[in-house]
Motif scaffolding. Structure first.
Motif, PDB file in Angstrom:
ATOM      1  N   ALA A 294      41.399  30.545  22.685  1.00 44.97           N
ATOM      2  CA  ALA A 294      42.387  31.616  22.800  1.00 44.97           C
ATOM      3  C   ALA A 294      42.567  32.341  21.470  1.00 44.97           C
ATOM      4  CB  ALA A 294      43.722  31.037  23.279  1.00 44.97           C
ATOM      5  N   LEU A 295      42.688  31.587  20.384  1.00 44.71           N
ATOM      6  CA  LEU A 295      42.841  32.218  19.073  1.00 44.71           C
ATOM      7  C   LEU A 295      41.586  32.981  18.674  1.00 44.71           C
ATOM      8  CD1 LEU A 295      44.719  29.337  17.196  1.00 44.71           C
ATOM      9  CD2 LEU A 295      45.667  31.504  18.001  1.00 44.71           C
ATOM     10  N   GLY A 299      41.389  36.924  17.813  1.00 46.64           N
ATOM     11  CA  GLY A 299      40.741  37.418  16.604  1.00 46.64           C
ATOM     12  C   GLY A 299      39.724  38.498  16.889  1.00 46.64           C
ATOM     13  N   ILE A 300      38.967  38.331  17.973  1.00 48.75           N
ATOM     14  CA  ILE A 300      37.975  39.348  18.350  1.00 48.75           C
ATOM     15  C   ILE A 300      38.654  40.689  18.603  1.00 48.75           C
ATOM     16  CG2 ILE A 300      36.336  40.043  20.148  1.00 48.75           C
ATOM     17  CD1 ILE A 300      35.672  37.041  20.496  1.00 48.75           C
ATOM     18  N   LEU A 336      34.644  31.060  19.436  1.00 47.43           N
ATOM     19  CA  LEU A 336      34.640  30.976  20.902  1.00 47.43           C
ATOM     20  C   LEU A 336      33.495  30.098  21.378  1.00 47.43           C
ATOM     21  CD1 LEU A 336      35.655  31.849  23.697  1.00 47.43           C
ATOM     22  CD2 LEU A 336      34.172  33.877  23.501  1.00 47.43           C
ATOM     23  N   GLY A 337      32.306  30.283  20.805  1.00 46.79           N
ATOM     24  CA  GLY A 337      31.169  29.445  21.181  1.00 46.79           C
ATOM     25  C   GLY A 337      31.429  27.981  20.908  1.00 46.79           C
ATOM     26  N   ILE A 338      32.020  27.682  19.752  1.00 46.95           N
ATOM     27  CA  ILE A 338      32.331  26.292  19.412  1.00 46.95           C
ATOM     28  C   ILE A 338      33.346  25.716  20.387  1.00 46.95           C
ATOM     29  CG2 ILE A 338      33.409  24.827  17.655  1.00 46.95           C
ATOM     30  CD1 ILE A 338      32.203  26.729  15.547  1.00 46.95           C
ATOM     31  N   SER A 339      34.325  26.520  20.797  1.00 48.89           N
ATOM     32  CA  SER A 339      35.399  26.025  21.664  1.00 48.89           C
ATOM     33  C   SER A 339      34.910  25.651  23.050  1.00 48.89           C
ATOM     34  CB  SER A 339      36.502  27.083  21.781  1.00 48.89           C
ATOM     35  OG  SER A 339      36.127  28.140  22.653  1.00 48.89           O
ATOM     36  N   THR A 340      33.735  26.124  23.467  1.00 47.32           N
ATOM     37  CA  THR A 340      33.227  25.775  24.799  1.00 47.32           C
ATOM     38  C   THR A 340      32.737  24.331  24.867  1.00 47.32           C
ATOM     39  OG1 THR A 340      30.931  26.471  24.365  1.00 47.32           O
ATOM     40  CG2 THR A 340      32.483  28.175  25.108  1.00 47.32           C
ATOM     41  N   LEU A 341      32.440  23.732  23.712  1.00 46.60           N
ATOM     42  CA  LEU A 341      31.966  22.343  23.619  1.00 46.60           C
ATOM     43  C   LEU A 341      30.667  22.132  24.389  1.00 46.60           C
ATOM     44  CD1 LEU A 341      35.337  20.380  24.037  1.00 46.60           C
ATOM     45  CD2 LEU A 341      34.346  21.360  21.966  1.00 46.60           C
ATOM     46  N   THR A 342      29.894  23.183  24.587  1.00 45.74           N
ATOM     47  CA  THR A 342      28.608  23.090  25.267  1.00 45.74           C
ATOM     48  C   THR A 342      27.489  23.396  24.285  1.00 45.74           C
ATOM     49  OG1 THR A 342      28.595  25.430  25.899  1.00 45.74           O
ATOM     50  CG2 THR A 342      29.641  23.873  27.431  1.00 45.74           C
ATOM     51  N   ALA A 343      26.297  22.898  24.623  1.00 44.44           N
ATOM     52  CA  ALA A 343      25.150  23.179  23.764  1.00 44.44           C
ATOM     53  C   ALA A 343      24.867  24.675  23.697  1.00 44.44           C
ATOM     54  CB  ALA A 343      23.923  22.426  24.272  1.00 44.44           C
TER      55      ALA A 343
END
Length: 519
Positions: A294-295, A299-300, A336-343
């Motif tokens: 969300a943060l 930011g985006i 955002l990519g990191i927050s998805t916790l997916t590869a």
């Protein structure tokens, strides 16, 4: 390549800039003084950073790309036995691209400074600070001990503070003070989290902690540690609303400071998320992931809207400040990519990290060149027929600025496209247990952010590059030879990464899956 040789290369990447920084403060030998002592020390900076770049390239070539998920070139020495702190170094597919990026940008900054001597105190101090900053950044990316990581992380703050405070422009002292206060406060909070992990797990070794995926830490410990570490890293990332130090720092910093701050230092924060938070405190990361997402999206949108406000006619917007706010937006995609916790999402974050370093580094070089020629980065003074009109007056400079802008807005075929796309793909299918409806909302808002990005960057190109050169009899120097030498590698790598994304993703994907527990 033999692992012993790789170990020596990794250690040399940290030690050589340190020794170079010390040597820069010593008098130059008579045969190496050149025309004057200033030229000698600036040439010393080029030589040392050039050697570091060569070592980084050799390391990348000798790296076992077939086993990018495994730590290579490791060194593990007892340093402070009473505290179980080791000098533990190594690289894998996550850290190697950032090591090469750091070496490249630092060398290009040293090359640029050699031909365009920075205005300020003695060049001896300037070169020593740049080399010290390079050593700290390299140490951050190759450290495999939590305390060693923290020390290297802190090591870059003082050099950047002095680069801004002594060689910066208007309001440099205020900007430098805000930079050091924000980042030091964040670092103190992060240190508490790192110590908590080390005390509860009985080790500060990042490899063993990541291999266990937090199994030796209780859920409560993981949550508290993750919150503290994420707060400290978020300041450096920078994540909204902890970003407010960044625009002032970029606006006041000299060209070298802006390039290294955007291209390298911001990556240290997001790298810490991937290297420490995700594998060592997975339950804490899972709990806070939606809030991080969300943060990141705020930011985006915030960064893009701030840029749109700055680019409006009559607002007196500053071009350097605009690019600084665009960094807040672009780094939002990384978070955002990191927050998805997916590869998929984390790979996108790492790709966007490198792409942002290449593109924004180029943009700050170009803005520095525009300021040198016009004496200002005020958009109102640079726009229109009486302004820059770069296409007519300096067509190569105008073309490069347009290239940097379209690369930054994520044009397919250039490096900026893939990282943001993969981050949004990750948001489309987040990790199990995360609220997919929330992440689909994040995805929609992030996609809208890309439209805003295109709007302000194309507006920048229109205002700075277009215009009638005949309305004012002004002759500008177009791109000089040394500028072309400093900028061409960034342009080439931006195109290469855009056309051949597998070159980078082939390195990061095995390492990311290892860090995420094979997911």
């Amino acid at each position: 390549m033999n692992d012993t040789v790789l170990s020596l290369l990794v250690a040399a990447l940290v030690v050589l800039p340190l020794l170079g920084a010390l040597a820069a403060l010593l008098p130059a030998p008579p045969g190496l003084r050149g025309r004057n002592p200033d030229q000698a020390v600036l040439r010393h900076g080029v030589v040392v950073t050039g050697l570091v770049l060569v070592l980084a390239v050799v390391l990348a070539v000798g790296f076992d790309h077939g086993h990018a998920g495994r730590m290579q070139g490791t060194t593990d020495l007892d340093w402070i036995p009473a505290l179980r702190v080791h000098i533990h170094l190594g690289v894998d597919g996550v850290s190697l691209p950032l090591v090469v990026l750091t070496a490249l940008l630092t060398f290009l900054c040293a090359l640029h400074a050699y031909f365009k001597t920075p205005e300020g105190p003695t060049p001896k101090a300037f070169v020593a600070l740049v080399l010290l900053l390079e050593a700290g950044t390299m140490g951050t990316f190759v450290a495999l001990d939590l305390i060693l990581f923290f020390l290297a992380f802190e090591m870059v703050l003082i050099p950047m503070y002095f680069l801004i405070a002594r060689w910066g422009g208007e309001k440099r002292e205020r900007a430098a003070l805000r930079f050091i206060l924000y980042t030091l406060l964040g670092s103190v909070v992060m240190l508490l989290g790192l110590i908590l992990i080390g005390v509860r797990a009985g080790t500060f070794d990042m490899v063993s902690l990541a291999t266990d995926n937090g199994s030796g830490l209780s859920r409560g410990t993981q949550i508290v540690a993750a919150l503290a570490i994420m707060a400290g890293l978020a300041v450096k990332a920078p994540m909204w609303p902890l970003h407010s130090w960044l625009p002032d720092a970029h606006t006041a910093a000299p060209t070298t400071g802006s390039v290294l701050l955007a291209g390298v230092l911001l990556k240290m924060g997001t790298y810490g998320f991937v290297r420490i938070v995700l594998p060592i405190t997975p339950r804490g990361a899972h709990l806070f992931a939606p809030y991080l997402g969300a943060l990141a999206v705020i930011g985006i949108l915030y960064g893009s809207l701030a840029c749109l406000a700055l680019v409006r006619q009559g607002t007196g917007g500053d071009l350097k400040r605009l690019i600084a706010y665009s960094s807040v937006s672009h780094m939002g995609f990384v978070l955002l990519g990191i927050s998805t916790l997916t590869a998929t999402g984390v790979n996108g974050a790492l790709f966007a990290n490198v792409a942002h370093g290449l593109i924004t580094g180029l943009l700050f070089f170009l803005v520095g060149a525009v300021k040198e020629r016009y004496g200002t980065t005020d958009l109102d003074r640079l726009s229109g027929a009486t302004g820059a009109a770069l296409y007519g007056r300096a067509p190569r400079l105008g073309g490069l600025l347009a290239f940097g802008a379209v690369a930054s807005l994520g044009l397919p075929g250039l490096a900026g496209f893939w990282g943001e796309l993969l981050a949004m793909f990750g948001a489309f299918h987040p990790a199990a247990g995360l609220d997919r409806a929330a992440y689909l909302t994040f995805l929609a808002l992030a996609a809208f952010g890309t439209l805003l990005t295109a709007a302000y960057l194309l507006n920048v190109v229109r205002r700075v590059c277009m215009g009638d050169r005949r309305s004012e009899n002004v002759t500008l120097t177009d791109v000089r030879g040394f500028e072309l030498a400093a900028w061409t590698p960034l342009v080439a790598l931006t195109v290469l990464a855009g056309l051949w994304p597998a070159l980078l993703l082939g390195l990061t994907d095995p390492a990311v899956r290892t860090l995420l527990g094979g997911s």
